[in-house]
Design an enzyme around this catalytic site. Structure first.
Site, PDB file in Angstrom:
ATOM      1  N   HIS A 152       0.725  -1.324   0.378  1.00 46.44           N
ATOM      2  CA  HIS A 152      -0.179   0.093  -0.157  1.00 46.44           C
ATOM      3  C   HIS A 152       0.889   1.593  -0.025  1.00 46.44           C
ATOM      4  O   HIS A 152       2.306   0.651   1.036  1.00 46.44           O
ATOM      5  CB  HIS A 152      -0.892   0.609   0.805  1.00 46.44           C
ATOM      6  N   ARG A 168      -6.188   9.629  -2.084  1.00 42.10           N
ATOM      7  CA  ARG A 168      -5.212   9.807  -3.452  1.00 42.10           C
ATOM      8  C   ARG A 168      -6.081   9.739  -3.623  1.00 42.10           C
ATOM      9  O   ARG A 168      -5.959  10.365  -5.203  1.00 42.10           O
ATOM     10  CB  ARG A 168      -4.520   8.540  -3.207  1.00 42.10           C
TER      11      ARG A 168
END
Ligand SMILES: Cc1cc2nc3c(=O)[nH]c(=O)nc-3n(C[C@H](O)[C@H](O)[C@H](O)COP(=O)(O)OP(=O)(O)OC[C@H]3O[C@@H](n4cnc5c(N)ncnc54)[C@H](O)[C@@H]3O)c2cc1C
Length: 575
Positions: free
Chosen positions: A236, A258
């Site tokens: 991640h 994001r």
């Protein structure tokens, strides 16, 4: 040693295990069902940690074909297409079940429909969520139902071996250790579900819960099952980096940051993602993690050796409202996510690899089923954010239904092989039997494992590094075998359990490294600097690893394109 009999034994109490228990009971109320779990039911594992949410094609404009194509393309054409298809189609009924039968409350739009947010790597905003604490909502509702329905519980019981019949032709049960007393318990069962949830906790930075040490994968390997796609470990991109003194380091800052438009900056506070990928921060996790690792290798790092995430340009108030949990988590560690910069580092998050299985969750061993992160093949080379909890709940439910049907037609209690039980107990007892003079802390060995996996089997790999890692893993394993424990008490002896955790992590790490060495290309989460090309997608093959004696055999098996071939699409507009 205690002995117990049950019809269904479920190992693990995450989304997969608990859904399986509820479905098996609904399908066959006459069955006795027992959930054995390393921690407390409802309080451990990674489903509880799900922040971002759950992918499902619900909204007008989205479709199961679109969700499927995102999953296949995100997985770089390695997913088993029938498994992926089942995931996207059954996710719809599962989300309604979560909402309408179990009582989960997900965030809503002003018109009352379920709100779905953007997650990176997807062509549609399809992630259902409850703020950024979705997993707690799902697990609380699941656990309430399991508690209410009289399903048997063996809490703080860890599975240490899958036990077959003497002929080896079917599962007979599992050997457990009651962690509270240290006593062994042999549980005979007509069917066993492996749902211990994988979890790549062998890397220096990792996100999964501390109870996860790849136990299920190590057990399956020892039982002779094949593991596929094991080189595919997902990092991640945004693990919190708050120094070595806090366990918050490595914990995940969710993908939605994001997705919502957050920027990644290097140590010089420059946005670097557009240099690596046209989708910039919204590229899939593999691209973003690799770009970050490259930036870090080039030395453009923050004070703690990582990078920054910046959200302030989206409006601090907006960030605070949208990502309350994340903002609070960062504030606890001294960072201002809404208005300032937060240090981040790629962190090992998820294993796409796992036990080879069929659409009904059966495995090559009759009576043994697998679901959730212990299984392999649904995601291929990369998992989309939001497809993890969908996978565990969809396949957990399927496993429960399939187990009930299997027991009705073929289920019987079988005699476990006593030699396997004895050998497993001997294995567990090894550190207990060593002389006190050989004892030492397990920490240096854990540090060695972290370093080996992070540096040589991590985001960027090559043959020389992988060869060296395999040798180092053997050495760590030998050192573990000669280790004694400072405290030989059996009552909640966490050092003893840590020894077993490390043994299982090393065994699984070895499969990751060997599979990574065997795959001489780069695809999704697996990147070989010495083989950077993906190669022809038409010739896609997955790794399949199996133990033969002490040796690991890795073979490459072709992917069957049962629904769509590379270059084609199931979407109307693309056809
Ligand atoms: C921080 C974090 C955030 C995430 N966010 C998302 C997200 O937003 N969306 C998404 O789709 N996915 C997300 N994931 C991934 C998702 O959590 C997992 O894919 C999924 O929940 C796994 O479910 P599971 O039931 O297979 O395993 P888990 O939920 O991890 O459960 C495993 C269970 O097995 C037990 N166990 C382990 N070893 C043994 C043993 N030896 N004997 C008995 N029991 C054992 C554990 O105690 C636990 O109860 C996230 C993961 C993490 C770590």
């Amino acid at each position: 040693m205690r002995t117990l009999d049950t019809d269904v034994l479920i190992l693990g109490a995450g989304g997969a295990g608990l859904f399986a228990a509820l479905h098996a009971q609904r399908a066959a109320p006459e069955l006795s069902i027992t959930v054995a779990v390393k921690g407390l039911l409802g309080k451990c594992g990674c489903t509880r940690m799900v922040q971002g949410g759950y992918n499902v094609a619900l909204a007008p404009g989205d479709s199961i074909e679109r969700h499927f194509m995102d999953t296949i393309e995100g997985g770089k054409w390695l997913p088993d297409q029938d498994l992926a298809w089942t995931l996207v189609t059954r996710a719809i009924e599962r989300i309604h079940e979560l909402e309408n039968e179990l009582g989960c409350f997900f965030d809503r739009n002003p018109d009352g429909t379920i709100h779905q947010k953007a997650f990176a790597g997807q062509t549609f905003d399809r992630t259902v969520h409850k703020g950024d604490l979705t997993g707690i909502e799902i697990m609380n509702r699941l656990a309430e139902q399991v508690w209410a329905r009289g399903i048997g519980r063996l809490e703080e019981h860890r599975a240490v071996e899958l036990v077959k019949t003497s002929a080896g032709d079917a599962i007979a049960g599992a050997l457990l250790i009651d962690m509270r007393s240290g006593e062994y318990a042999m549980v005979r069962a007509k069917a066993v579900l492996l749902a211990t949830g994988g979890g790549p906790t062998m890397y220096r930075y990792h996100t999964p819960s501390g109870d996860k040490s790849c136990d299920g994968l190590a057990l399956a390997l020892r039982a002779g099952l094949a593991l596929r796609d094991m080189e595919m470990v997902q990092f991640h991109p945004t693990g919190l980096l708050a120094g070595t003194q806090t366990r918050m380091t490595g914990t995940v800052l969710e993908e939605g940051l994001r997705g919502a438009g957050g920027y990644l900056l290097n140590g010089a506070k420059e946005r670097f993602m557009p240099r690596y990928d046209p989708k910039a921060e919204r590229a899939t996790r593999d691209f973003v993690s690799r770009a970050m690792f490259s930036e870090m290798r080039a030395g453009r790092t923050t004070p703690h050796g990582g990078l920054y995430i910046a959200m302030a340009h989206l409006g601090p108030e907006n960030v605070r409202r949208q990502f309350k949990g994340m903002v609070e988590r960062c504030a606890d560690c001294g960072f201002d996510l809404a208005g300032g910069l937060v240090e981040v580092v790629p962190t090992a998050h998820y294993m796409m690899g796992g036990v080879e299985f069929a659409v009904d969750c059966s495995t090559s061993l009759p009576g043994l089923f697998v679901a959730g992160e212990d299984s392999g093949g649904v995601h291929g080379a990369n998992r989309l954010g939001g497809n993890g909890v969908a996978n565990s709940t969809v396949y957990g439910g399927i496993a429960g239904d399939a187990i009930a049907a299997w027991i009705r037609s073929e289920g019987e209690l079988r005699d476990p092989d006593s030699a396997t039980i004895e050998a497993a107990r001997e294995w567990c007892e090894r550190p207990m039997r060593r002389k006190a003079s050989t004892h030492g802390s397990l920490e240096p060995l854990r540090e060695k494992l972290y370093a080996t996996m992070w540096e040589k089997v991590g985001i960027i790999r090559d043959a020389a590094g992988l060869d060296a890692a395999i040798a180092e893993l053997h050495a760590i394993d030998r050192e573990l075998d000669s280790q004694a424990l400072a405290d030989s008490s059996r009552t909640f002896n966490l050092s003893w359990h840590d020894w077993m955790n490390l043994k299982n992590l090393v065994a699984t790490s070895r499969v990751i490294a060997e599979a990574a060495l065997a795959r001489k290309d780069s695809r999704g989460a697996h990147f070989r600097e010495d083989f950077p090309q993906t190669g022809p997608l038409e010739a896609s093959a997955f790794t399949s690893a199996r133990l033969a004696g002490d040796a690991l055999e890795i073979s490459m098996k072709p992917v069957a394109f049962t629904r769509v071939r590379p270059g084609e699409s199931l979407l109307q507009e693309a056809a």
